[in-house]
Motif scaffolding. Structure first.
Motif, PDB file in Angstrom:
ATOM      1  N   LYS A 118       0.807  -1.223   0.000  1.00  0.00           N
ATOM      2  CA  LYS A 118       0.000   0.000   0.000  1.00  0.00           C
ATOM      3  C   LYS A 118       0.839   1.273   0.000  1.00  0.00           C
ATOM      4  O   LYS A 118       0.343   2.347  -0.348  1.00  0.00           O
ATOM      5  CB  LYS A 118      -0.936   0.005   1.217  1.00  0.00           C
ATOM      6  CG  LYS A 118      -2.039  -1.044   1.147  1.00  0.00           C
ATOM      7  CD  LYS A 118      -2.891  -1.010   2.402  1.00  0.00           C
ATOM      8  CE  LYS A 118      -3.998  -2.054   2.339  1.00  0.00           C
ATOM      9  NZ  LYS A 118      -4.826  -2.068   3.577  1.00  0.00           N
ATOM     10  N   ARG A 119       2.083   1.163   0.425  1.00  0.00           N
ATOM     11  CA  ARG A 119       2.937   2.355   0.499  1.00  0.00           C
ATOM     12  C   ARG A 119       3.497   2.704  -0.874  1.00  0.00           C
ATOM     13  O   ARG A 119       3.744   1.842  -1.718  1.00  0.00           O
ATOM     14  CB  ARG A 119       4.094   2.125   1.481  1.00  0.00           C
ATOM     15  CG  ARG A 119       3.668   1.766   2.898  1.00  0.00           C
ATOM     16  CD  ARG A 119       2.840   2.879   3.537  1.00  0.00           C
ATOM     17  NE  ARG A 119       2.545   2.590   4.939  1.00  0.00           N
ATOM     18  CZ  ARG A 119       1.474   1.978   5.375  1.00  0.00           C
ATOM     19  NH1 ARG A 119       0.557   1.548   4.504  1.00  0.00           N
ATOM     20  NH2 ARG A 119       1.288   1.773   6.667  1.00  0.00           N
ATOM     21  N   LYS A 120       3.711   3.987  -1.079  1.00  0.00           N
ATOM     22  CA  LYS A 120       4.235   4.468  -2.348  1.00  0.00           C
ATOM     23  C   LYS A 120       5.699   4.077  -2.501  1.00  0.00           C
ATOM     24  O   LYS A 120       6.484   4.173  -1.562  1.00  0.00           O
ATOM     25  CB  LYS A 120       4.101   5.993  -2.424  1.00  0.00           C
ATOM     26  CG  LYS A 120       4.514   6.584  -3.759  1.00  0.00           C
ATOM     27  CD  LYS A 120       4.321   8.099  -3.757  1.00  0.00           C
ATOM     28  CE  LYS A 120       4.756   8.704  -5.089  1.00  0.00           C
ATOM     29  NZ  LYS A 120       4.582  10.184  -5.094  1.00  0.00           N
ATOM     30  N   LYS A 121       6.063   3.612  -3.692  1.00  0.00           N
ATOM     31  CA  LYS A 121       7.432   3.178  -3.944  1.00  0.00           C
ATOM     32  C   LYS A 121       8.412   4.335  -3.784  1.00  0.00           C
ATOM     33  O   LYS A 121       8.191   5.431  -4.297  1.00  0.00           O
ATOM     34  CB  LYS A 121       7.554   2.598  -5.352  1.00  0.00           C
ATOM     35  CG  LYS A 121       6.853   1.263  -5.521  1.00  0.00           C
ATOM     36  CD  LYS A 121       7.122   0.666  -6.888  1.00  0.00           C
ATOM     37  CE  LYS A 121       6.467  -0.699  -7.027  1.00  0.00           C
ATOM     38  NZ  LYS A 121       6.726  -1.318  -8.349  1.00  0.00           N
ATOM     39  N   GLY A 122       9.473   4.072  -3.038  1.00  0.00           N
ATOM     40  CA  GLY A 122      10.489   5.087  -2.807  1.00  0.00           C
ATOM     41  C   GLY A 122      10.231   5.969  -1.604  1.00  0.00           C
ATOM     42  O   GLY A 122      11.094   6.777  -1.243  1.00  0.00           O
ATOM     43  N   SER A 123       9.080   5.839  -0.961  1.00  0.00           N
ATOM     44  CA  SER A 123       8.749   6.689   0.175  1.00  0.00           C
ATOM     45  C   SER A 123       9.390   6.154   1.455  1.00  0.00           C
ATOM     46  O   SER A 123       9.766   4.986   1.551  1.00  0.00           O
ATOM     47  CB  SER A 123       7.231   6.778   0.348  1.00  0.00           C
ATOM     48  OG  SER A 123       6.702   5.512   0.675  1.00  0.00           O
ATOM     49  N   ALA A 124       9.486   7.018   2.467  1.00  0.00           N
ATOM     50  CA  ALA A 124      10.066   6.623   3.753  1.00  0.00           C
ATOM     51  C   ALA A 124       9.172   5.619   4.463  1.00  0.00           C
ATOM     52  O   ALA A 124       9.666   4.696   5.132  1.00  0.00           O
ATOM     53  CB  ALA A 124      10.281   7.854   4.624  1.00  0.00           C
ATOM     54  N   ASN A 125       7.849   5.773   4.317  1.00  0.00           N
ATOM     55  CA  ASN A 125       6.925   4.834   4.964  1.00  0.00           C
ATOM     56  C   ASN A 125       7.043   3.425   4.381  1.00  0.00           C
ATOM     57  O   ASN A 125       6.893   2.435   5.098  1.00  0.00           O
ATOM     58  CB  ASN A 125       5.481   5.328   4.819  1.00  0.00           C
ATOM     59  CG  ASN A 125       5.187   6.511   5.720  1.00  0.00           C
ATOM     60  OD1 ASN A 125       5.821   6.682   6.751  1.00  0.00           O
ATOM     61  ND2 ASN A 125       4.234   7.343   5.315  1.00  0.00           N
ATOM     62  N   ARG A 126       7.318   3.348   3.076  1.00  0.00           N
ATOM     63  CA  ARG A 126       7.496   2.030   2.456  1.00  0.00           C
ATOM     64  C   ARG A 126       8.760   1.353   2.996  1.00  0.00           C
ATOM     65  O   ARG A 126       8.772   0.141   3.252  1.00  0.00           O
ATOM     66  CB  ARG A 126       7.563   2.169   0.934  1.00  0.00           C
ATOM     67  CG  ARG A 126       7.644   0.822   0.213  1.00  0.00           C
ATOM     68  CD  ARG A 126       7.752   1.012  -1.286  1.00  0.00           C
ATOM     69  NE  ARG A 126       7.913  -0.252  -1.981  1.00  0.00           N
ATOM     70  CZ  ARG A 126       6.919  -1.025  -2.410  1.00  0.00           C
ATOM     71  NH1 ARG A 126       5.664  -0.644  -2.203  1.00  0.00           N
ATOM     72  NH2 ARG A 126       7.164  -2.148  -3.039  1.00  0.00           N
ATOM     73  N   LYS A 127       9.820   2.134   3.176  1.00  0.00           N
ATOM     74  CA  LYS A 127      11.053   1.568   3.721  1.00  0.00           C
ATOM     75  C   LYS A 127      10.847   1.050   5.139  1.00  0.00           C
ATOM     76  O   LYS A 127      11.385   0.005   5.522  1.00  0.00           O
ATOM     77  CB  LYS A 127      12.159   2.625   3.688  1.00  0.00           C
ATOM     78  CG  LYS A 127      12.609   2.997   2.284  1.00  0.00           C
ATOM     79  CD  LYS A 127      13.698   4.062   2.318  1.00  0.00           C
ATOM     80  CE  LYS A 127      14.122   4.450   0.907  1.00  0.00           C
ATOM     81  NZ  LYS A 127      15.174   5.525   0.921  1.00  0.00           N
ATOM     82  N   LYS A 128      10.060   1.790   5.924  1.00  0.00           N
ATOM     83  CA  LYS A 128       9.768   1.347   7.283  1.00  0.00           C
ATOM     84  C   LYS A 128       8.943   0.054   7.272  1.00  0.00           C
ATOM     85  O   LYS A 128       9.172  -0.854   8.072  1.00  0.00           O
ATOM     86  CB  LYS A 128       9.012   2.434   8.037  1.00  0.00           C
ATOM     87  CG  LYS A 128       9.839   3.680   8.324  1.00  0.00           C
ATOM     88  CD  LYS A 128       8.997   4.736   9.025  1.00  0.00           C
ATOM     89  CE  LYS A 128       9.808   6.014   9.255  1.00  0.00           C
ATOM     90  NZ  LYS A 128       8.999   7.074   9.910  1.00  0.00           N
ATOM     91  N   ALA A 129       7.983  -0.014   6.346  1.00  0.00           N
ATOM     92  CA  ALA A 129       7.150  -1.212   6.250  1.00  0.00           C
ATOM     93  C   ALA A 129       7.976  -2.417   5.809  1.00  0.00           C
ATOM     94  O   ALA A 129       7.776  -3.533   6.302  1.00  0.00           O
ATOM     95  CB  ALA A 129       6.002  -0.968   5.266  1.00  0.00           C
TER      96      ALA A 129
END
Length: 391
Positions: free
Chosen positions: A223-234
């Motif tokens: 669900k997180r956008k690719k390249g975003s900080a939230n995706r890295k955390k997930a």
């Protein structure tokens, strides 16, 4: 050799430098593999010499310690030699042709490029990356060994942090009293294993138990956008969960294998080709979750540590043959009870297989009676002689 591990505690800048060293080691490994592909007849020594050429050609490669560069080239040669060995043995299927790697997770130093404090609580890396001093958490066992005994240090990146592995040159042997018992193990999916005494160990199924959480974490990543900080955390949360499952598997395999080896003088088990078994996509996840190969590796390791005999036997017809009369009783996979129409034996299917495995194991080491301990003592047989005794 003994591997001791400690967690590294440092600053964010130091962790970034470790990542850079890991990427450089991966670069050297891939370059060495490219040399072997391009220059026909290149051997291990040619790859080691090529490391000096890379240091002159690339400034970032020069920062990495010279012996660390050679260790990276040795990794490439290890993949090449494994490929040659599989070809010579005519291993069925793919032979494992060496491939280039996109991601690296470790860098290895030999006897230079690092320094250990006198109290064994700090590790200082002194090569061109200038990583500096790092604190070692959980390094108490290092105090029992001299620095000269440490032949290699590997920095490993995992989902929950960075670790240092110390390769100590020491012979691990433990003397225990012979139990004068033998055992055959039949691994399975319903139970982790059933032994020749009829006892079973339940399959922990760590992946199955964590599957719901893993799916939830995977959805959060998607669900997180690719390249975003939230995706890295997930992604990091998902990786930590997978790491937890793998550690649970290893802990179970180590403790179970140690208990089995300490309690018996001869351990017989099936020589399963797990790589071929996982081609069945209906059972692949369950087979991988059971971690039979890891369990076997630790049984063989503890067999050498405690001086016990571990022998792998062919798995063919261990479930079909009767353990009492030897007649073949054909059964489907769904039939869990062995009923022999020739001698009337009624046993659990896995118990019957474990008895057959034990009988084959004893025959392979040249011993015909389980309780005949006389002049030939099983606990005194060297593990390396098992193959010779079976001829």
């Amino acid at each position: 050799m003994l591997i001791l591990e400690a967690k590294l505690k440092g600053k964010t800048e130091q962790y970034n430098l470790i990542d850079e060293a890991i990427r450089t080691a991966l670069f050297v490994r891939n370059k060495a593999l490219r040399l072997w592909m391009d220059v026909k007849g290149s051997d291990k020594y040619d790859l080691n010499k090529y490391c000096a050429v890379l240091a002159k050609e690339f400034e970032f490669a020069k920062k990495l310690n010279s012996q660390a560069r050679q260790a990276s080239a040795e990794r490439a040669w290890s993949a090449i030699s494994r490929f040659f060995e599989n070809c010579q043995k005519k291993v069925p299927g793919k032979k494992g042709f060496p491939r280039f790697k996109k991601r690296g997770h470790s860098v290895e130093y030999k006897t230079s490029g690092w320094k250990l404090s006198d109290d064994r609580k700090y590790l200082t890396l002194t090569d061109g990356f200038k990583i500096g001093r790092l604190k070692l958490i959980g390094s108490r066992d290092l105090s029992f060994y001299q620095v000269e005994q440490i032949k290699r240090i590997r920095l490993v990146k995992r989902a929950d942090g960075y670790y240092a592995q110390f390769c100590v040159d020491v012979e691990r042997r433990e003397e225990i009293e012979p139990s004068k018992t033998t055992i055959g193990l039949d691994v399975g999916l319903n139970h982790f294993y059933t032994d020749s005494n009829g006892e079973v160990v339940e399959n922990p199924k760590y992946l199955r138990k964590s599957e719901r959480q893993l799916k939830k974490l995977q959805r959060q990543v998607s669900k997180r956008k690719k390249g975003s900080a939230n995706r890295k955390k997930a992604i990091k949360r998902l990786a930590k969960k997978h790491l937890q499952v793998s550690r649970q598997r290893k802990d179970f395999a180590v403790k179970t294998a140690r208990c089995v080896v300490r309690s018996n003088d001869l351990i017989a088990y099936e020589n399963l080709q797990v790589r071929n078994m996982v081609k069945n996509h209906k059972l692949a996840k369950s087979i991988n979750d059971a971690s039979w190969s890891m369990f076997r590796q630790w049984v063989e390791y503890f067999g050498k540590v405690f001086g016990k005999v571990t022998v792998a036997v062919p798995p063919q017809y261990t479930s079909q043959n009767c353990s009492n009369c030897g007649k073949q009783v054909v059964k489907t996979l769904s039939q869990r009870t062995h009923r022999c129409g020739y001698c009337g034996t009624v046993l659990d299917r896995d118990h019957n297989a474990a008895l057959n495995i034990l009988a084959r194991g004893i025959n392979r080491v040249g011993h015909t009676q389980i309780n005949a301990w006389g002049e030939f003592d099983l606990c005194q047989v060297d593990v390396s002689l098992v193959g010779k005794l079976s001829r």
